[in-house]
Design a protein around this motif. Structure first.
Motif, PDB file in Angstrom:
ATOM      1  N   PHE A  95       0.856  -1.181   0.000  1.00  7.20           N
ATOM      2  CA  PHE A  95       0.000   0.000   0.000  1.00  7.20           C
ATOM      3  C   PHE A  95       0.897   1.237   0.000  1.00  7.20           C
ATOM      4  N   ILE A  96       0.685   2.102  -0.997  1.00  2.53           N
ATOM      5  CA  ILE A  96       1.515   3.305  -1.142  1.00  2.53           C
ATOM      6  C   ILE A  96       0.658   4.464  -1.643  1.00  2.53           C
ATOM      7  N   PHE A  97       1.248   5.664  -1.726  1.00  2.95           N
ATOM      8  CA  PHE A  97       0.626   6.780  -2.447  1.00  2.95           C
ATOM      9  C   PHE A  97       1.725   7.721  -2.910  1.00  2.95           C
TER      10      PHE A  97
ATOM     11  N   ARG B  43      -8.052  -3.600   5.482  1.00  2.00           N
ATOM     12  CA  ARG B  43      -8.276  -4.279   6.759  1.00  2.00           C
ATOM     13  C   ARG B  43      -8.781  -5.708   6.565  1.00  2.00           C
ATOM     14  N   LYS B  44      -9.773  -5.877   5.694  1.00  2.00           N
ATOM     15  CA  LYS B  44     -10.388  -7.192   5.523  1.00  2.00           C
ATOM     16  C   LYS B  44      -9.530  -8.148   4.690  1.00  2.00           C
ATOM     17  N   SER B  45      -8.815  -7.617   3.710  1.00  2.00           N
ATOM     18  CA  SER B  45      -8.060  -8.481   2.798  1.00  2.00           C
ATOM     19  C   SER B  45      -6.624  -8.724   3.240  1.00  2.00           C
ATOM     20  N   PHE B  46      -6.050  -7.794   4.021  1.00  2.00           N
ATOM     21  CA  PHE B  46      -4.632  -7.913   4.382  1.00  2.00           C
ATOM     22  C   PHE B  46      -4.370  -7.720   5.875  1.00  2.00           C
ATOM     23  N   ASN B  47      -5.442  -7.469   6.631  1.00  2.00           N
ATOM     24  CA  ASN B  47      -5.280  -7.136   8.047  1.00  2.00           C
ATOM     25  C   ASN B  47      -4.310  -5.972   8.199  1.00  2.00           C
ATOM     26  N   SER B  48      -4.468  -4.986   7.325  1.00  2.00           N
ATOM     27  CA  SER B  48      -3.540  -3.867   7.229  1.00  2.00           C
ATOM     28  C   SER B  48      -4.269  -2.552   7.510  1.00  2.00           C
ATOM     29  N   LEU B  49      -3.585  -1.640   8.191  1.00  2.00           N
ATOM     30  CA  LEU B  49      -4.177  -0.362   8.551  1.00  2.00           C
ATOM     31  C   LEU B  49      -3.967   0.679   7.448  1.00  2.00           C
ATOM     32  N   VAL B  50      -5.048   1.346   7.066  1.00  2.00           N
ATOM     33  CA  VAL B  50      -4.996   2.523   6.191  1.00  2.00           C
ATOM     34  C   VAL B  50      -5.919   3.556   6.810  1.00  2.00           C
ATOM     35  N   LYS B  51      -5.407   4.767   7.038  1.00  2.31           N
ATOM     36  CA  LYS B  51      -6.221   5.799   7.685  1.00  2.31           C
ATOM     37  C   LYS B  51      -5.748   7.174   7.274  1.00  2.31           C
TER      38      LYS B  51
ATOM     39  N   HIS C 216      -0.440   4.370   6.785  1.00  4.26           N
ATOM     40  CA  HIS C 216      -0.585   2.995   6.305  1.00  4.26           C
ATOM     41  C   HIS C 216       0.626   2.183   6.718  1.00  4.26           C
ATOM     42  N   MET C 217       0.514   0.890   6.620  1.00  2.00           N
ATOM     43  CA  MET C 217       1.583  -0.002   7.050  1.00  2.00           C
ATOM     44  C   MET C 217       2.625  -0.162   5.949  1.00  2.00           C
TER      45      MET C 217
END
Length: 206
Positions: A71-73, A150-158, A168-169
């Protein structure tokens, strides 16, 4: 009392055994005896997004091959540049090891800014050995990517309400040929490139 000659003979014998063991281990590894051990099991939700070439990409596009996700931007001023750079290193190692059947998937966490054109220009700023393997994805709402991560990777994005940055992680995620997240790795400071390549090689043979 043991003589120096006997000590030398004993040490030489142990050295020969050790060298032989290392040679055998290398041969076994080369023959594909490496056994991948999954550490996670999360089904990636079905999706249909737009890549940097303005093409529609969905989960089925990656079925049948392992892929690496992150996850990036593009406006990121912290972890995204080193993550992307490190992923180019991973790809170089994959290519050097002859791994061809894979994809690298980067989900933008700032989709309103990261249009396909912006993502394409972002990728051009890095030394990518084969850009056809990269899928930089956008075309959804911010709230969607938060729940998807969150649902697909158990990863935080906020979203950070006090800036133009997105929290993000920094992990790289390994997804198997069935669309299941099976492992994650540090994507910034201590990237286990050799392990990632070995895992990708093992999964690409399944």
């Amino acid at each position: 009392m043991i003589s120096w000659r006997e000590v030398y003979t004993l040490l030489r014998r142990k050295w020969i055994i050790l060298v032989g063991y290392l040679v055998i281990s290398s041969l076994l590894t080369a023959c594909g005896s490496y056994k991948f051990k999954p550490e996670m099991s999360i089904d990636v939700q079905d999706f249909s997004f737009t890549n940097q070439n303005n093409e529609q990409v969905n989960l089925d596009s990656f079925k049948g091959k392992p892929w690496l996700a992150m996850f990036i931007f593009t406006n990121c001023n912290s972890i995204c540049p080193p993550m992307t750079y490190n992923m180019t290193d991973v790809q170089k190692s994959l290519e050097d090891e002859g791994v061809k059947d894979y994809q690298i998937v980067a989900f933008s966490v700032d989709p309103e800014v990261d249009t396909p054109e912006v993502l394409k220009n972002y990728l051009k700023t890095y030394s990518v050995v084969d850009d056809s393997k990269w899928q930089l994805l956008t075309g959804y709402k911010q709230v969607y990517i938060e729940q998807f991560a969150r649902k697909s990777f158990n990863s935080l994005v906020k979203n950070d309400p006090n800036s133009d940055q997105v929290v993000h992680m920094s992990s790289f995620y390994l997804v198997n040929a069935d669309g299941v997240v099976v492992k994650d790795y540090d994507g910034t400071t201590d990237v286990p490139v050799e392990t990632i390549v070995a895992d990708m090689k093992a999964l690409s043979k399944n």
